[in-house]
Design a protein around this motif. Sequence first.
Motif, short mmCIF file in Angstrom:
data_model
loop_
_atom_site.label_atom_id
_atom_site.label_comp_id
_atom_site.label_asym_id
_atom_site.label_seq_id
_atom_site.Cartn_x
_atom_site.Cartn_y
_atom_site.Cartn_z
N ALA A 1 0.83 -1.20 0.00
CA ALA A 1 0.00 0.00 0.00
C ALA A 1 0.87 1.25 0.00
O ALA A 1 0.63 2.19 -0.76
CB ALA A 1 -0.91 -0.01 1.22
N VAL A 2 1.90 1.26 0.84
CA VAL A 2 2.79 2.42 0.89
C VAL A 2 3.47 2.62 -0.45
O VAL A 2 3.55 3.74 -0.97
CB VAL A 2 3.86 2.21 2.00
N ARG A 3 3.90 1.51 -1.05
CA ARG A 3 4.59 1.62 -2.32
C ARG A 3 3.69 2.22 -3.39
O ARG A 3 4.10 3.09 -4.15
CB ARG A 3 5.07 0.24 -2.76
N THR A 4 2.44 1.78 -3.42
CA THR A 4 1.56 2.31 -4.46
C THR A 4 1.27 3.78 -4.24
O THR A 4 1.21 4.54 -5.19
CB THR A 4 0.23 1.54 -4.55
N THR A 5 1.09 4.19 -2.98
CA THR A 5 0.79 5.62 -2.77
C THR A 5 2.01 6.46 -3.13
O THR A 5 1.89 7.52 -3.74
CB THR A 5 0.46 5.95 -1.31
N LEU A 6 3.18 6.01 -2.72
CA LEU A 6 4.37 6.84 -2.93
C LEU A 6 4.82 6.85 -4.37
O LEU A 6 5.33 7.85 -4.87
CB LEU A 6 5.51 6.34 -2.05
N LEU A 7 4.68 5.74 -5.03
CA LEU A 7 5.28 5.63 -6.35
C LEU A 7 4.25 5.67 -7.46
O LEU A 7 4.60 5.78 -8.62
CB LEU A 7 6.09 4.34 -6.45
N GLY A 8 2.99 5.59 -7.12
CA GLY A 8 1.96 5.62 -8.15
C GLY A 8 1.94 4.31 -8.90
O GLY A 8 2.89 3.55 -8.85
N GLY A 9 0.85 4.07 -9.62
CA GLY A 9 0.69 2.81 -10.31
C GLY A 9 1.82 2.53 -11.29
O GLY A 9 2.36 1.44 -11.33
N ASP A 10 2.20 3.55 -12.07
CA ASP A 10 3.15 3.29 -13.15
C ASP A 10 4.57 3.13 -12.63
O ASP A 10 5.42 2.57 -13.28
CB ASP A 10 3.11 4.40 -14.20
#
Lengths: 282, 574
Positions: free
Chosen positions: B269-278
């Motif tokens: 979850a943290v990774r997706t928020t910080l880095l965005g989907g792409d």
Amino acid sequence: MRNPAHAVRPAADPIVRIDGLSKQFPNGPLALDQVSLAVPRGQLLCLIGLSGSGKSTLLRHLNGLHRPTSGDVEVMGVDVVRAKRSQLRELRREVGFVFQQFGLVGRLSCLENVLSGALGRLRAPRFGVLSYSTALRRQALEHLDRVGLADRAFQRSDTLSGGQMQRVAIARTLMQEPTLLLADEPVASLDPESSAQVMDVLFRIVVEEQLTVICTLHQVELALGWANRIVGLRDGHLVLDQPVAELDEREVMDVYRRVEPGAGPAASPDRAGERRATRIRS
Amino acid sequence: MTALVDRPTAPASEPAQRLRPPVTRRTLLLRLVLVGFLVATVWAWFFIDMSLTAMFGGLGDMARLLGRMTPPRFDDLDQAIDLAFETLWMAVIGTALAVLLSVPLAFGAARNTTPHAVVMAVCRGVIVATRAIPDLIFAAIFVRALSIGVLPGILALGVHSIGMIGKLFADAIEQVDEKPREAVQSVGAGKWQAIATSVVPQIIPGVIATTLYRLDINLRSSTVLGIVGAGGIGFLLQQNLRSLQYDRALGVVIVIFVFITVMEFLSAAVRTTLLGGDRASAGGRAPKGSIGAALARRIGAAGPSRQGVEEFDPDTVRPPFRGERRTKTIYAVGFAVLLGIALRSVQLNPFEVLGSLSDMGRVALRLLPPDFTTARDGIWTGMLESIAVALVATFLGAIVSMPLGLLAARNVAVNRAVYLAARLFVVFLRGVPELIVAVLFVSAIGLGPVAGTFALVVGTAGFFAKLIADAVEEVDPAPRDAVFATGATRSQETLVSVVPQAMPALVGNLLYVLDINLRVSTVLGIVGGGGIGFLLFNSLRVLRWETTGAILIAIFAVVYAIELLAGWVRKQLL
């Protein structure tokens, strides 16, 4: 070569019958709205319309790649909507499909891509060229030769140009030995010269094999020169359905809501198209 | 138009009657590698006395052990939870330490920022060496050299993580677009000014992705460090197994499983928020549409989607505190707070951690000169055994994970229920680290490489199946439709269009898994799972530092050789 005139010969039994077909994509627009259409055997039918008007969706209903929201689709006597998986598979074997984006597996050789057209006839899964019989391989090579690419048989298909890829895709369709050919914008992503080549190959084959064809096209001139019936879609509605002989380019362009410079402020193109459509149907 | 029909057709000459694909260098190489792998696996199979009877017997033993373990007892649940948190803090501090040490090393190791060729060689040497030696070995050494406790564990995580973090940071620096830097330098900026304004902003996403990815890995590996006395929950498990309290041991394993699974979801979850989907793929994981992404959406955090033209206010000459900037600041502060809490909880002050780095220098000196002669035969057979365990485990693991991976791919699975079941099973397999599985298998079927192999198979199956599923989910759907349209069945379509498309990823990941398995198999011996680790641990127990040095060099040589080989094969094939 057989007489190309076979295509105009009137045929009693429709090979495709669509009745009140509607398709609503989840979270999407109404892609098709109450479309009805019957296609007799041997006809060369061109579907025209703007991008997003529902042409591809309509084609994909004909071999069960999409399931309709409501309405009936019958292809070669098979009720596509209610067909079981095995029946659908049987039907797909008889129906060739040429995609705009070719649908080749880029990492496989051209020959293996063509061979995959025979999968409908085979039982077990296959992996690698050598898992197909020699007879099939020979046949695939002949089909590649027909589209002029026999020398590329063992080249990876993603090393080809767009036009060549589409010709490989056509050879794959030939491998199916289809009776009905569906073509979804076969030349939309090609340059004019490759387009001419591909359409040339396709038309020659269609005539030689006496196929019934439903083809979506953007190029109106191409459609007029090619087809013997033109059907226009707009926003999922059927707005034009006429034999080519009775059509001129201006009427066809109406489907695109474009008015040719010389046409003047005639009747609203919308209405004209719809009126024509009802007239044909009644 | 009909005129087109009469155009000369393709040359009517006989098509080249070649019906078999020509053998190219590439296909030949692929076959050689495949045959080589199979031959090596057969050798390995006999070397570790693996057999089908041993396999099924082992599974029976494991079932009996599980029988003795159930129902699990949670008598020391409070202690287990405390230790789970300790494990978390160790991972956080260790990762932070590794990032701190990796930044200068990466700038020194990157071709375009290094001050001197010698510096570059030294930095690269450090990075390669720390990557090749598993963290558990570092932990075992530090425990002997310093003391039992969390500090050696943190140092072990920190030092070993340099290997991956430093390499990925350096790669990111080398891939930077040079044009902005030239532009900044041409206005008269100094070298470090130019690096700070043009290189650093470009590598930030990569740095965040790598750090999060490594934190994820460290959370997992810190749970086993306690086995050698380096702090964390692994210690409790070891204790319960030694005193034959199997039901309590299972309780601890369940706590570890829950801990790792929860952390996996959180970090995704943290990774997706910080880095965005792409950007999620920058860390090599967390595919679009993952559960993490869904969780992130639910939390309502701002991804890069909020970008847009912000209103300009000439009075305040500072960027608005909104959207991505706010998210990133919140996370940065959050991570700093987390680090503070971590240091407080394990009662370490940051200078103590940094100060102990000098102790490590002393440890390193004790390992010299390496003594290869005293335990020559032991090193030789131990190394071979580790390689054999890795090979057999990779082979068996691959056989299990191929179908599992296909079923766990959303776009290939027969239906949603199968997909969910397969994904859940994969999460389950991945939820317990290999080494802990190894501890269990050793308890069940006794010491030896067969127990270690079993443990590695379980780990490989989960990890490789996940990699396969992720690779398969990225396959282009267009050719699949085309193949279905010819009337192909599901299985035909999978083999003809899905597998070939995913093949580069499959081969690449198989090599990666082999690489990882070799690293793990060198430490399996520490818990009695066969291989060189046993000898290493013994040499430490009797404080034969020079022999330890020799073993470390042997491990480094083999692991690095396999890494080079895998890299070469990957380059040749893909």
